[in-house]
Design a protein around this motif. Structure first.
Motif: not given
Length: 245
Positions: A177-184, A210-217, A223-232
């Motif tokens: 979920w966090t990976r998806k929401e970070a990307y979106l 997804p193409a053009g993006w890097t997603v990292t935890d 008790g939590h999870a987090a992610a960040v997505a950065v556009r190339t």
């Protein structure tokens, strides 16, 4: 996995590291609202604008109000440090929505700094980069929540969850979920972009983004999870065509 800075201001302002980044890598801060909330409450009237103060005041639950204040005070302090202006003078706006063109796309500021803010009760995650960026932090849900909304994920992720013992599904679900929401959030679509279009995985490490993006935890408290997505760097702004089927 990224290890964020811990945001720790004083009663007279912020004196810590200034957001800086390498191409394709975000600069991350974790805000502990349980620790910083009262200080943020004192600082907020001189830093936040009327809209932000009104939004905070509308929150009924005290913990939510303190988390909002702490995260938005931190955002303005860090942006101000990067841009060389007072926190209250940071110009915040919304970009056009990539889907409909309305004024509710990604939050933005002038000066070439892209940012994203996410909070769940008690903690907040802030991300800064030189290209569009999205961040998300969530508390691990209860098993019944996974059962209720797990079917919103990509079919491959739903299969991954089904193959796990029931007690392991909440942690796996919140990773996806966090990976998806970070990307979106990074694209500007937000959850309206749909969680079923891209397979980012429920396992300990994300699938290629997804193409053009890097997603990292991102490392956050238990008790939590987090992610960040950065556009190339150099990729064109997101459009509706970026939503892969």
């Amino acid at each position: 996995m990224y290890q964020p800075h811990e945001f720790a201001p004083t009663d007279t302002g912020y004196r810590g590291p200034v957001p800086s980044w390498e191409p394709g890598a975000p600069s991350l801060w974790l805000v502990d609202a349980r620790q910083e909330g009262e200080r943020a409450r004192r600082l907020a009237p001189d830093i936040l604008d009327d809209e932000e103060l009104g939004r905070a005041g509308s929150l009924v639950v005290e913990a939510d109000r303190l988390c909002y204040l702490a995260s938005h005070v931190a955002l303005r302090m860090l942006l101000g440090a990067r841009l060389g202006v007072a926190p209250a003078a940071v110009p915040l706006r919304r970009e056009p929505c990539p889907s409909c063109g309305g004024p509710h796309g990604r939050p933005a500021t002038d000066g070439g700094v892209h940012f994203s803010l996410s909070h769940t009760r008690g903690i907040a995650l802030l991300a800064f980069a030189g290209t569009p960026v999205g961040a998300d932090v969530e508390a691990t849900p209860q098993a019944r929540t996974v059962a209720e909304i797990g079917d919103q994920l990509h079919p491959a992720e739903r299969r991954e969850l089904a193959e796990l013992p029931e007690d392991q599904r909440p942690a796996a679900f919140v990773r996806a979920w966090t990976r998806k929401e970070a990307y979106l959030k990074g694209t500007g679509f937000g959850l309206a972009g749909g969680l079923s279009h891209d397979h980012l995985g429920t396992g300990p490490h994300p699938q290629p983004g997804p193409a053009g993006w890097t997603v990292t935890d991102v490392a956050v408290p238990a008790g939590h999870a987090a992610a960040v997505a950065v556009r190339t760097a150099g990729r064109a702004p997101a459009t509706a065509a970026d939503r892969r089927k």
